[in-house]
Design a protein around this motif. Sequence first.
Motif, PDB file in Angstrom:
ATOM      1  N   TYR A  58       0.840  -1.191   0.000  1.00  0.00           N
ATOM      2  CA  TYR A  58       0.000   0.000   0.000  1.00  0.00           C
ATOM      3  C   TYR A  58       0.878   1.245   0.000  1.00  0.00           C
ATOM      4  O   TYR A  58       2.029   1.225   0.424  1.00  0.00           O
ATOM      5  CB  TYR A  58      -0.894   0.039   1.253  1.00  0.00           C
ATOM      6  N   PHE A  93       4.347   7.192   2.265  1.00  0.00           N
ATOM      7  CA  PHE A  93       4.441   6.181   3.321  1.00  0.00           C
ATOM      8  C   PHE A  93       4.020   4.856   2.685  1.00  0.00           C
ATOM      9  O   PHE A  93       2.896   4.723   2.197  1.00  0.00           O
ATOM     10  CB  PHE A  93       3.505   6.585   4.467  1.00  0.00           C
ATOM     11  N   GLN A 102      -4.427  11.067   3.942  1.00  0.00           N
ATOM     12  CA  GLN A 102      -5.239  10.247   3.053  1.00  0.00           C
ATOM     13  C   GLN A 102      -5.260   8.804   3.530  1.00  0.00           C
ATOM     14  O   GLN A 102      -4.508   8.407   4.418  1.00  0.00           O
ATOM     15  CB  GLN A 102      -4.711  10.323   1.616  1.00  0.00           C
ATOM     16  N   SER A 103      -6.130   8.039   2.909  1.00  0.00           N
ATOM     17  CA  SER A 103      -6.246   6.636   3.274  1.00  0.00           C
ATOM     18  C   SER A 103      -5.182   5.803   2.563  1.00  0.00           C
ATOM     19  O   SER A 103      -4.447   6.303   1.715  1.00  0.00           O
ATOM     20  CB  SER A 103      -7.644   6.135   2.894  1.00  0.00           C
ATOM     21  N   LEU A 104      -5.114   4.545   2.910  1.00  0.00           N
ATOM     22  CA  LEU A 104      -4.180   3.644   2.243  1.00  0.00           C
ATOM     23  C   LEU A 104      -4.704   3.301   0.854  1.00  0.00           C
ATOM     24  O   LEU A 104      -5.893   3.036   0.669  1.00  0.00           O
ATOM     25  CB  LEU A 104      -4.008   2.340   3.025  1.00  0.00           C
ATOM     26  N   GLN A 114       0.448   5.465   1.143  1.00  0.00           N
ATOM     27  CA  GLN A 114      -0.419   6.399   1.848  1.00  0.00           C
ATOM     28  C   GLN A 114       0.204   7.787   1.845  1.00  0.00           C
ATOM     29  O   GLN A 114       1.314   7.975   2.357  1.00  0.00           O
ATOM     30  CB  GLN A 114      -0.662   5.920   3.290  1.00  0.00           C
TER      31      GLN A 114
END
Lengths: 115, 114
Positions: free
Chosen positions: A36, A91, A42-44, A38
């Motif tokens: 993922y 991230f 924000q979301s993954l 990120q």
Amino acid sequence: GAVVSQHPSWVICKSGTSVKIECRSLDFQATTMFWYRQFPKQSLMLMATSNEGSKATYEQGVEKDKFLINHASLTLSTLTVTSAHPEDSSFYICSAEGSNNSPLHFGNGTRLTVT
Amino acid sequence: LAKTTQPISMDSYEGQEVNITCSHNNIATNDYITWYQQFPSQGPRFIIQGYKTKVTNEVASLFIPADRKSSTLSLPRVSLSDTAVYYCLVVAGAGSSNTGKLIFGQGTTLQVKP
């Protein structure tokens, strides 16, 4: 409990270089791992599904030649960000699936900063 | 995979019970519901999962009505350290090509105040 280790926890690299991130399942075998990304606040966002011994499956819009995934063993998947650019700063988080219907366990993420 | 909808944010005070409801109208028969917690700059941490009715563990309860189109995460007596983002996710069950794949929505940012 199941532990997923991610390394490094943070990395700073220069634009144009490549960075490898490792994801290990420490106490279980993971046939499938997920990567993922990120961005702040924000979301993954799922990038790809990594299957042991076969090619990764990338989500739409994710460049497979830029984000190389290798899942050579049941406990290790690697994500290599090739020719990194500042917009790749993010991230990156991996997760691993053990047995069916067991919850996914996540690593603690890798903060990549490209200068 | 079924899409989930949950409130963007919630505020609470220490010691209160917090209930976060998530809707997942298109949940399939073999799908189950799972909740994760995420602190800044950390990976998500599993909280609880369930298929129907009620599930309870040492940190939370999960309530799922009979139609399974929604679920409610209940956190008893929250503390400041419960301030985090909470994600509700629908997971495809065994036999699906999407088994294990988690698609994250925006989550609910819970702010616990003293």
